[in-house]
Design an enzyme around this catalytic site. Structure first.
Site, PDB file in Angstrom:
ATOM      1  CG  ASP A   1      -1.944   1.089   1.209  1.00 47.02           C
ATOM      2  OD1 ASP A   1      -3.138   0.772   1.305  1.00 47.02           O
ATOM      3  OD2 ASP A   1      -1.557   2.273   1.121  1.00 47.02           O
TER       4      ASP A   1
ATOM      5  CG  ASP B   1      -2.846   3.386  -2.295  1.00 44.85           C
ATOM      6  OD1 ASP B   1      -3.873   2.708  -2.105  1.00 44.85           O
ATOM      7  OD2 ASP B   1      -2.216   3.952  -1.385  1.00 44.85           O
ATOM      8  CD  GLU B   2      -5.732  -1.737  -0.434  1.00 44.67           C
ATOM      9  OE1 GLU B   2      -6.452  -0.760  -0.731  1.00 44.67           O
ATOM     10  OE2 GLU B   2      -6.074  -2.618   0.350  1.00 44.67           O
TER      11      GLU B   2
END
Ligand code: TTP
Ligand code: MG
Length: 421
Positions: A27, A140-141
């Site tokens: 993340d 973002d993960e």
């Protein structure tokens, strides 16, 4: 004294394999703010808030994210922008207010998804390089199953290598959690943010989870957390030690799940996303370009790369599109569909160039080519799936506070990994 010593693990081979899956949850740290810093290095080390509605005259808006420096002032995601401005006035307003000092102010930037997706695509390309199985969960993960790429004894170094590559090649930091399950890995990535690395080995999961507040468990949002507290359950350890009966009575199936997760049990496998919906590639010029020559060359290169990628994936396409970003950051897309699916690199280039003619005398800062309406060879459709809801493992997601992001990567499947090179 009949037989020799028994080899450990001979009996429960299957169980052991499961126990020993190595899952990474990656993340990015204050992702949108980190992206803003990439294109404006003056923002490094400064409080940065990314959001909408902070310009004079605007009254509604929310914070998308805040850099860790801005979080020190109490600014956080999903906060009303008016609250953020009270806690951290704009640097731009410094001269208007004699009471303000520079150190009490921060930089505000509008959300620019196009830019963030380009950065995310670079990060995700690295992740796909580091693992055979990658599940992208949001912009973002991602979860990585790296069981076949490393071992528990050396996984710290492996994860550090992933972090180093992202920092060197993209210029942002990510936090990584390593654990034998997806839910523990997710919690671990958040444990030591920013720039964190937390490894939870198979025999440490219960111990790791035990002291954590119930809010951190998968599927537990503020409302459920309050109810759990009313039942006297404050931590994951409390839940793990409780009788599951009343939990199931109160929360149904979800109660069982909360109980299992609190005990570190989670048999979900990291499943890659289903089929991509499109393949695209985009590339930015160092500064905006007006001459047709370099623009056409750019389009030809991108078209060739996209067609090549589609061919390698065994995909035919029916639609070809281009994207042109003109200053300041206006995104234009144009596309054309064919009567039937093709695998024809020259045609991709030809159509893309035609679509570009509309922008012949405009300055562009970025160009992209995309093929979509894909059809895959029938042979390996088996893995077609992966669009299940409820993907988001975070407790925030479960309560819908960050619905704005859940769709970012879902909208286009794996497209974003190919973007931008
Ligand atoms: P997060 O990973 O939740 O947050 P973050 O990356 O900003 O910070 P952290 O270091 O704690 O991971 O979300 C990723 C991006 O999604 C974030 O940069 C902005 C966006 N976002 C929103 O737009 N609204 C929200 O409510 C949240 C939580 C995130
Ligand atoms: Mg993040």
């Amino acid at each position: 004294m009949a037989d020799g010593p028994q080899l450990p693990g001979v009996a429960g081979d299957v169980d052991e394999d499961e126990e020993n899956r190595i899952v990474l949850h990656v993340d990015a740290d204050c992702f949108y703010a980190a992206c803003e810093r990439l294109r404006d290095p003056d923002l490094r080390g400064e409080p940065v808030v990314v959001g909408m509605g902070y310009e004079p005259g605007e009254t509604v808006g929310a914070v998308a994210t805040a850099s860790y420096e801005a979080r020190e002032f109490g600014v956080e995601s999903a906060q009303a922008i008016s609250t953020a401005l009270e806690r951290l006035p704009r640097r731009a307003d410094l001269q208007d207010d004699p009471e303000l000092t520079r150190a009490e102010t921060g930089h505000y930037r509008p959300v620019d998804m196009d830019h963030y997706e380009s950065v995310a695509a670079e990060v995700k390309a690295i992740l796909h390089d580091c693992a055979d199985v990658v599940r992208e969960v949001s912009v973002d993960e991602a979860y990585l199953d790296v069981t076949d790429r490393t071992a528990w004894e050396v996984v710290d170094g492996f994860a550090r290598h992933v972090k180093d590559r992202v920092r060197r090649e993209v210029g942002i930091t990510v936090s990584i959690g390593v654990a034998p399950t997806m839910s523990a890995a997710k919690i671990a990535s958040d444990f030591d943010k920013p720039d964190g690395l937390t490894v939870v080995r198979p025999d440490e999961v219960r111990e790791f989870l035990s002291p954590l507040e119930v809010d951190l468990l998968y599927g537990v949002g503020p409302v459920t957390a309050r109810e759990l507290r009313e039942l006297g359950l404050e931590t994951a350890g409390d839940v793990a030690a409780a009788d599951p009966g009343p939990l199931v009575e109160r929360f149904g199936e979800r109660g069982r799940e909360i109980y299992d997760r609190a005990r570190g049990e989670d048999d979900r496998e990291v499943e890659p996303r289903g089929r991509p919906k499109s393949f695209s590639r985009e590339s930015a010029f160092g500064s905006p370009v007006e001459e047709p020559g370099p623009k056409r060359e750019g389009i030809e290169t991108l078209a060739a790369a996209v067609a090549d990628r589609a061919r390698r994936e065994g995909a035919m396409y029916r639609t070809v599109g281009v994207k042109a970003v003109t200053p300041p950051y206006d995104v234009h897309t144009r596309e054309r569909s064919l009567p039937g699916p093709v695998d024809d690199p020259d045609l991709v280039s030809e159509i893309a160039l035609e679509l570009l003619t509309e922008f012949d005398d405009r300055r562009v800062r970025k160009l992209g080519v995309r093929v979509s309406n894909l059809e895959f060879a029938a042979t390996d459709q088996a893995s077609l799936d992966g669009w299940s809801a409820g993907d988001r493992g975070s407790s925030a997601g479960a309560d819908g506070t960050d619905a704005s992001l859940a769709s970012e990567t879902a909208a286009d499947g794996q497209t974003s990994l190919e973007d931008f090179s």
